[in-house]
Design a protein around this motif. Structure first.
Motif, PDB file in Angstrom:
ATOM      1  N   ASP A  21       1.120  -1.151  -0.113  1.00 60.94           N
ATOM      2  CA  ASP A  21      -0.055  -0.232  -0.221  1.00 60.94           C
ATOM      3  C   ASP A  21       0.705   1.370  -0.144  1.00 60.94           C
ATOM      4  OD1 ASP A  21      -1.725   2.396   0.577  1.00 60.94           O
ATOM      5  OD2 ASP A  21      -2.548   1.506   2.190  1.00 60.94           O
ATOM      6  N   PRO A  22       0.862   2.012  -0.855  1.00 64.34           N
ATOM      7  CA  PRO A  22       1.928   3.238  -0.898  1.00 64.34           C
ATOM      8  C   PRO A  22       1.562   4.085  -0.296  1.00 64.34           C
ATOM      9  CG  PRO A  22       0.237   3.185  -2.663  1.00 64.34           C
ATOM     10  CD  PRO A  22      -0.571   2.165  -2.238  1.00 64.34           C
ATOM     11  N   THR A  23       0.556   4.125   0.957  1.00 64.06           N
ATOM     12  CA  THR A  23       0.378   5.071   1.752  1.00 64.06           C
ATOM     13  C   THR A  23       0.772   4.247   3.613  1.00 64.06           C
ATOM     14  OG1 THR A  23      -1.641   4.522   2.337  1.00 64.06           O
ATOM     15  CG2 THR A  23      -2.127   6.135   0.372  1.00 64.06           C
ATOM     16  N   SER A  24       1.395   3.365   2.843  1.00 65.74           N
ATOM     17  CA  SER A  24       1.715   2.770   4.116  1.00 65.74           C
ATOM     18  C   SER A  24       2.501   3.490   4.970  1.00 65.74           C
ATOM     19  CB  SER A  24       1.754   1.004   3.687  1.00 65.74           C
ATOM     20  OG  SER A  24       2.958   0.171   5.159  1.00 65.74           O
ATOM     21  N   PRO A  25       2.365   3.621   6.562  1.00 69.96           N
ATOM     22  CA  PRO A  25       3.932   3.846   7.318  1.00 69.96           C
ATOM     23  C   PRO A  25       4.933   3.295   6.835  1.00 69.96           C
ATOM     24  CG  PRO A  25       2.010   3.498   8.871  1.00 69.96           C
ATOM     25  CD  PRO A  25       1.709   3.474   7.577  1.00 69.96           C
ATOM     26  N   ALA A  26       4.868   2.217   6.447  1.00 72.64           N
ATOM     27  CA  ALA A  26       6.607   1.530   6.307  1.00 72.64           C
ATOM     28  C   ALA A  26       6.638   2.581   5.334  1.00 72.64           C
ATOM     29  CB  ALA A  26       5.993   0.425   5.768  1.00 72.64           C
ATOM     30  N   VAL A  27       6.519   2.544   4.105  1.00 74.50           N
ATOM     31  CA  VAL A  27       7.476   3.247   3.082  1.00 74.50           C
ATOM     32  C   VAL A  27       7.026   4.692   3.225  1.00 74.50           C
ATOM     33  CG1 VAL A  27       6.583   4.203   0.500  1.00 74.50           C
ATOM     34  CG2 VAL A  27       5.553   1.527   1.412  1.00 74.50           C
ATOM     35  N   ALA A  28       6.587   5.480   4.193  1.00 79.19           N
ATOM     36  CA  ALA A  28       7.254   6.534   4.605  1.00 79.19           C
ATOM     37  C   ALA A  28       8.030   6.813   5.845  1.00 79.19           C
ATOM     38  CB  ALA A  28       5.819   7.379   5.040  1.00 79.19           C
ATOM     39  N   TRP A  29       7.875   5.579   6.644  1.00 75.86           N
ATOM     40  CA  TRP A  29       9.690   5.496   7.216  1.00 75.86           C
ATOM     41  C   TRP A  29      10.509   5.340   5.967  1.00 75.86           C
ATOM     42  CZ3 TRP A  29      10.525   7.523  11.578  1.00 75.86           C
ATOM     43  CH2 TRP A  29       9.063   7.082  12.369  1.00 75.86           C
ATOM     44  N   LEU A  30      10.845   4.495   4.879  1.00 72.66           N
ATOM     45  CA  LEU A  30      11.518   4.586   4.539  1.00 72.66           C
ATOM     46  C   LEU A  30      12.394   5.766   3.573  1.00 72.66           C
ATOM     47  CD1 LEU A  30      10.796   1.124   2.632  1.00 72.66           C
ATOM     48  CD2 LEU A  30      12.617   1.368   4.443  1.00 72.66           C
ATOM     49  N   ARG A  31      11.195   6.122   3.270  1.00 69.36           N
ATOM     50  CA  ARG A  31      11.760   7.762   2.789  1.00 69.36           C
ATOM     51  C   ARG A  31      12.263   8.456   3.461  1.00 69.36           C
ATOM     52  NH1 ARG A  31      10.240   9.281  -2.098  1.00 69.36           N
ATOM     53  NH2 ARG A  31       8.595   8.220  -3.568  1.00 69.36           N
ATOM     54  N   ARG A  32      11.675   8.237   4.947  1.00 70.47           N
ATOM     55  CA  ARG A  32      12.150   9.821   5.642  1.00 70.47           C
ATOM     56  C   ARG A  32      13.858   8.835   6.417  1.00 70.47           C
ATOM     57  NH1 ARG A  32       7.717   9.964  10.844  1.00 70.47           N
ATOM     58  NH2 ARG A  32       6.714  10.014   8.760  1.00 70.47           N
ATOM     59  N   ARG A  33      13.885   7.872   6.013  1.00 73.82           N
ATOM     60  CA  ARG A  33      14.997   8.125   6.288  1.00 73.82           C
ATOM     61  C   ARG A  33      16.462   8.393   5.326  1.00 73.82           C
ATOM     62  NH1 ARG A  33      15.350   1.673   8.052  1.00 73.82           N
ATOM     63  NH2 ARG A  33      17.361   1.566   8.192  1.00 73.82           N
TER      64      ARG A  33
ATOM     65  N   VAL B   3       8.652  -2.378  -6.936  1.00 77.76           N
ATOM     66  CA  VAL B   3       8.235  -3.201  -7.890  1.00 77.76           C
ATOM     67  C   VAL B   3       6.661  -3.225  -7.490  1.00 77.76           C
ATOM     68  CG1 VAL B   3       8.927  -5.577  -8.561  1.00 77.76           C
ATOM     69  CG2 VAL B   3      10.312  -4.101  -7.294  1.00 77.76           C
ATOM     70  N   ASP B   4       5.769  -3.354  -8.526  1.00 76.21           N
ATOM     71  CA  ASP B   4       4.498  -3.378  -8.331  1.00 76.21           C
ATOM     72  C   ASP B   4       4.089  -2.656  -7.975  1.00 76.21           C
ATOM     73  OD1 ASP B   4       4.701  -5.602 -10.181  1.00 76.21           O
ATOM     74  OD2 ASP B   4       5.011  -7.509  -8.842  1.00 76.21           O
ATOM     75  N   GLN B   5       4.109  -1.327  -7.691  1.00 78.19           N
ATOM     76  CA  GLN B   5       4.021  -0.514  -7.086  1.00 78.19           C
ATOM     77  C   GLN B   5       3.606   0.539  -8.119  1.00 78.19           C
ATOM     78  OE1 GLN B   5       4.106  -1.481  -3.806  1.00 78.19           O
ATOM     79  NE2 GLN B   5       3.709   0.739  -3.668  1.00 78.19           N
ATOM     80  N   GLU B   6       2.309   1.388  -7.337  1.00 80.57           N
ATOM     81  CA  GLU B   6       2.047   3.377  -8.076  1.00 80.57           C
ATOM     82  C   GLU B   6       3.835   3.752  -8.906  1.00 80.57           C
ATOM     83  OE1 GLU B   6      -0.305   5.175 -10.886  1.00 80.57           O
ATOM     84  OE2 GLU B   6      -0.953   3.232  -8.369  1.00 80.57           O
TER      85      GLU B   6
ATOM     86  N   GLU C 237      -6.799  -0.333  -3.001  1.00 85.30           N
ATOM     87  CA  GLU C 237      -5.772  -1.671  -3.665  1.00 85.30           C
ATOM     88  C   GLU C 237      -4.788  -1.302  -4.196  1.00 85.30           C
ATOM     89  OE1 GLU C 237      -9.308  -2.520  -7.502  1.00 85.30           O
ATOM     90  OE2 GLU C 237      -8.829  -0.841  -7.486  1.00 85.30           O
ATOM     91  N   GLY C 238      -4.066  -2.235  -3.965  1.00 85.96           N
ATOM     92  CA  GLY C 238      -3.317  -2.259  -4.645  1.00 85.96           C
ATOM     93  C   GLY C 238      -2.491  -1.778  -6.058  1.00 85.96           C
ATOM     94  N   HIS C 239      -1.135  -1.856  -6.178  1.00 91.15           N
ATOM     95  CA  HIS C 239      -1.321  -1.081  -8.046  1.00 91.15           C
ATOM     96  C   HIS C 239      -1.534  -1.965  -8.177  1.00 91.15           C
ATOM     97  CE1 HIS C 239       1.133   1.160 -11.225  1.00 91.15           C
ATOM     98  NE2 HIS C 239       1.662  -0.541 -11.844  1.00 91.15           N
ATOM     99  N   SER C 240      -0.882  -3.324  -8.570  1.00 94.83           N
ATOM    100  CA  SER C 240      -1.650  -4.632  -9.489  1.00 94.83           C
ATOM    101  C   SER C 240      -2.932  -4.928  -9.700  1.00 94.83           C
ATOM    102  CB  SER C 240      -0.706  -5.769  -9.477  1.00 94.83           C
ATOM    103  OG  SER C 240       0.979  -5.456  -8.957  1.00 94.83           O
TER     104      SER C 240
END
Length: 352
Positions: free
Chosen positions: A128-140, A147-150, A203-206
């Motif tokens: 999920d592109p809105t996942s806090p986990a993705v936000a944490w990776l960006r913050r770091r 992969v299979d992402q927007e 929905e996820g990207h795929s």
């Protein structure tokens, strides 16, 4: 028992601590005979090697990359397509010496993997592109590949032409004369079961791209498909709802599936009701993984090159890490791999 350190070995052999350290980290600085003496002494004393945390701090690198998955790690070990993808990544990373660390998108108050695990970069796979986990990776500010992402303009990506592949699958069914068509798709969050408005679910990207591809073809033909939706690994739920769907007087004559694994649940439901595939029901999968040719009849499906996707994703990440270390800038690569229909025995003309 006191902990054995580099200094312990140095004292045993009457050499400097740096000489012992070189035996492990810079062997070209020592003669083969001296290095052999040091390694033999280390083994005799029970030395387990340099402390990984200290070595990472000194080098400014962890020697590991993360792969961020959906909420459940179970998916990585039970889904054959995900397994092939991960194996290709591991194979591509082997010559680099980088280790692969699996990260979940969820965590606890004390441990959030995307925030807390030491890694040099990350692959974000079908999250999920809105996942806090993705936000944490960006913050770091870690090097990342989606992969299979927007697609994001500032992050390299490797995707499949899901929409084109799904459209080809829907066109195949229309060409066979099918007009009562259902869709069995997937989702990790939101409502499950029978969906009246597919635009109103997360929905996820795929999932989204495949749905758009199916509807691109079906709607102009006047086909309004029934949609059922379940988590990817819940084939039992797919089987249950497909059974309900196929037990109706106006049952569909064909079903488009999000994946080959989803198609398994559909085929099981057809078998439960004594329906013949493809004489009574045509079924189309997506992925063309190992399952597709093992099923009876063999599954008509959309092929994606999962291993190439894994290789390209790993290569893109190692390049992103290299560029991050050197400060090199340039265009961010975005790869779109083809998705092609493979016709086998699970599809046939619509029954009269």
């Amino acid at each position: 028992m006191p902990r054995v350190t580099l200094q312990t070995i140095a004292d045993r052999l009457g050499v400097s601590r740096m000489t012992v350290s070189n035996a492990f980290s810079r062997p070209d600085q020592l003669s083969p005979a001296l290095r052999e003496r040091i390694l033999a002494a280390a083994q005799e004393l029970g030395y387990v090697g340099p402390d990984p945390a200290a070595r990472a701090l000194a080098k400014g690198t962890t020697g590991a990359v993360g792969i961020l998955l959906t909420d459940s790690l179970r998916y990585a070990f039970t889904d054959l397509v995900a397994g092939s993808f991960l194996a290709a990544i591991a194979e591509e990373l082997t010559p680099t010496g980088l280790a692969l660390t699996l990260l979940t998108a969820s965590g606890s108050d004390d441990l959030v993997p995307a925030r807390d695990v030491a890694i040099d970069g990350a692959l974000v796979y079908s999250c999920d592109p809105t996942s806090p986990a993705v936000a944490w990776l960006r913050r770091r500010k870690l090097p990342m590949v989606f992969v299979d992402q927007e697609r994001a303009e500032d992050v390299p990506s490797v995707n499949i032409a899901d929409r084109d592949g799904a459209g080809a699958a829907a066109r195949h069914l229309l060409d066979l004369g099918h007009r009562r068509i259902a869709i069995a798709t997937n989702g990790q969050h939101g409502r499950y079961g029978f969906i009246t408005d597919p635009d109103d679910v997360v929905e996820g990207h795929s999932s989204r791209q495949r749905r758009l591809g199916w509807f691109d073809v079906l709607k102009p033909a006047g086909v309004e498909p029934v949609v059922i939706r379940h988590p990817l690994e819940r084939t039992d739920d797919v089987r249950r709802d497909t059974r309900t769907l196929l037990d109706r007087p106006d049952r569909p004559t064909a079903i488009l599936c999000f994946s080959d694994a989803t198609a398994v649940g559909v085929l099981q439901a057809a078998d439960d009701l004594g329906l013949r595939v493809p004489a009574d029901l045509s079924v189309v999968g997506f992925d063309d993984g190992p399952l597709a040719t093992q099923l009876q009849p063999a599954l008509t499906t959309v092929h994606q090159d999962v291993e190439e996707k894994g290789r390209l994703a790993a290569a893109a990440l190692t390049e992103a890490i290299r560029r991050s270390r050197t400060g090199e800038t340039g265009p961010v690569p975005h790869v779109l791999l083809p998705a092609t229909l493979v016709v086998r025995g699970s599809t046939g003309p619509a029954p009269l």
